[in-house]
Design an enzyme around this catalytic site. Structure first.
Site, PDB file in Angstrom:
ATOM      1  N   SER A 186     -15.237  -7.855  -6.083  1.00 49.63           N
ATOM      2  CA  SER A 186     -13.872  -7.578  -5.646  1.00 49.63           C
ATOM      3  C   SER A 186     -13.030  -8.857  -5.724  1.00 49.63           C
ATOM      4  O   SER A 186     -12.773  -9.357  -6.813  1.00 49.63           O
ATOM      5  CB  SER A 186     -13.886  -6.983  -4.237  1.00 49.63           C
ATOM      6  OG  SER A 186     -12.616  -6.528  -3.858  1.00 49.63           O
ATOM      7  N   HIS A 209      -9.284  -0.803  -2.889  1.00 54.65           N
ATOM      8  CA  HIS A 209      -9.803  -0.183  -4.113  1.00 54.65           C
ATOM      9  C   HIS A 209      -9.556   1.324  -4.148  1.00 54.65           C
ATOM     10  O   HIS A 209     -10.340   2.081  -4.716  1.00 54.65           O
ATOM     11  CB  HIS A 209     -11.289  -0.517  -4.312  1.00 54.65           C
ATOM     12  CG  HIS A 209     -11.526  -1.969  -4.604  1.00 54.65           C
ATOM     13  ND1 HIS A 209     -11.276  -2.522  -5.828  1.00 54.65           N
ATOM     14  CD2 HIS A 209     -11.951  -2.977  -3.792  1.00 54.65           C
ATOM     15  CE1 HIS A 209     -11.544  -3.821  -5.787  1.00 54.65           C
ATOM     16  NE2 HIS A 209     -11.937  -4.117  -4.553  1.00 54.65           N
TER      17      HIS A 209
END
Length: 303
Positions: free
Chosen positions: A90, A197
């Site tokens: 991430s 996300h």
């Protein structure tokens, strides 16, 4: 043996992270100094002295984690360490982009600072959250999410038996309860401030793309495996990739499996925590990973 550099994502932060490396490495101290200049705040104070709650705010945690990872990398490179590939989880993909020379240190810091601001704003506007589901097959979690009312999606494919879901809080709560009914060993809320996300981040992602267009990007100096596909990054439009990255699942399990298939059999998790080290053990016994978050770790890894 091919060795990869892994970089942790948000959630790895803790007060005091990076301090021993900062105090022992001139190269690491330069990273912290540069970060402080660009952020307009003292990164040593933020990382070493702030409360857990303050450090966990998205606007703070992202630049703090990035800075600690880049400082640990600088300390390793100061001792002659080189890597054959890189990847980050991430937020950690931004560290990987900087480590691979796609971004300059200054560019990476500016981008991460802006990302943290935009994601904090998005989190403040929406009631989103994330939760790790332990002990269920991915397909079961995916099916539960697809049937839930409201926005909830699988977003972090960490390793076998661990899949993170995210979205609107009410929908995540419902999906979490159904996962427990389906036999999940545990459903654990994550210490983040939003439904990352997911489409909840779409406005922030679009703004980040616009901001990224003001930066310069170069071709990577080593293979960089991306969260979006789990494969080696081959894009040329980096701002568009960063927009997609913010709203796409993190396919970490697939990424590590692809690395193994390509002959990368070891990694160092560079920065705060041991999360990726733990994932690696569960993904494959053929792959070894060790964390580097203290100066003692740096010395041991570089020997």
């Amino acid at each position: 043996m091919k060795v990869s550099a892994f970089f942790p994502g948000q959630g790895a932060q803790y007060p005091g992270m990076g301090q021993s490396i900062y105090e022992s490495s001139a190269a690491a101290k330069q990273i912290f100094d540069c970060a402080s200049d660009i952020a307009g705040q003292s990164l040593p104070e933020l990382c070493f002295s702030s409360s857990k709650e303050e450090l966990s705010r998205t606007v703070n945690s992202q630049i703090a984690i990035f800075t600690c990872s880049m400082a640990a990398l600088a300390a390793l490179q100061e001792r002659g360490m080189v890597f054959d590939s890189c990847a980050g989880f991430s937020l950690g993909e931004y560290t990987a982009l900087t480590a691979a020379g796609v971004l300059t240190l200054e560019g990476g810091l500016r981008l991460v600072r802006r990302r943290g601001e935009l994601m904090q704003e998005a989190a403040d506007r929406t009631d989103g959250c994330m939760a790790a589901v332990l002990g269920l097959k991915d397909a079961i979690v995916e099916e539960i999410c697809s049937q839930a009312d409201g926005l909830v999606l699988p977003v972090n494919y960490n390793c076998d038996g661990q899949l993170v879901i995210a979205g609107e809080r009410a929908a995540v709560d419902i999906a979490a309860a159904k996962c427990k009914e389906a036999g999940a060993r545990r459903v654990m809320p994550l210490a983040v401030s939003g439904g990352f996300h997911t489409p909840l981040m779409a406005p922030a992602a679009a703004q980040l793309r616009t901001f990224a267009q003001s930066l310069s990007f170069s071709a990577p100096t080593m293979p960089l495996y991306t969260n979006v596909t789990g494969e080696i990054l081959s894009v040329t439009d980096y701002p568009a990739h960063l927009e997609q990255h913010m709203v796409s699942p993190v396919r970490w399990k697939q990424l590590v499996q692809n690395m193994i298939a390509d002959g990368h059999t070891a990694a160092l998790e560079i920065g705060a925590g041991k999360t990726l080290t733990g994932f690696s053990r569960r993904i494959s016994k053929e792959f070894t990973c060790k964390n580097v978050e203290t100066m003692e770790n740096v010395i041991f890894a570089a020997e």
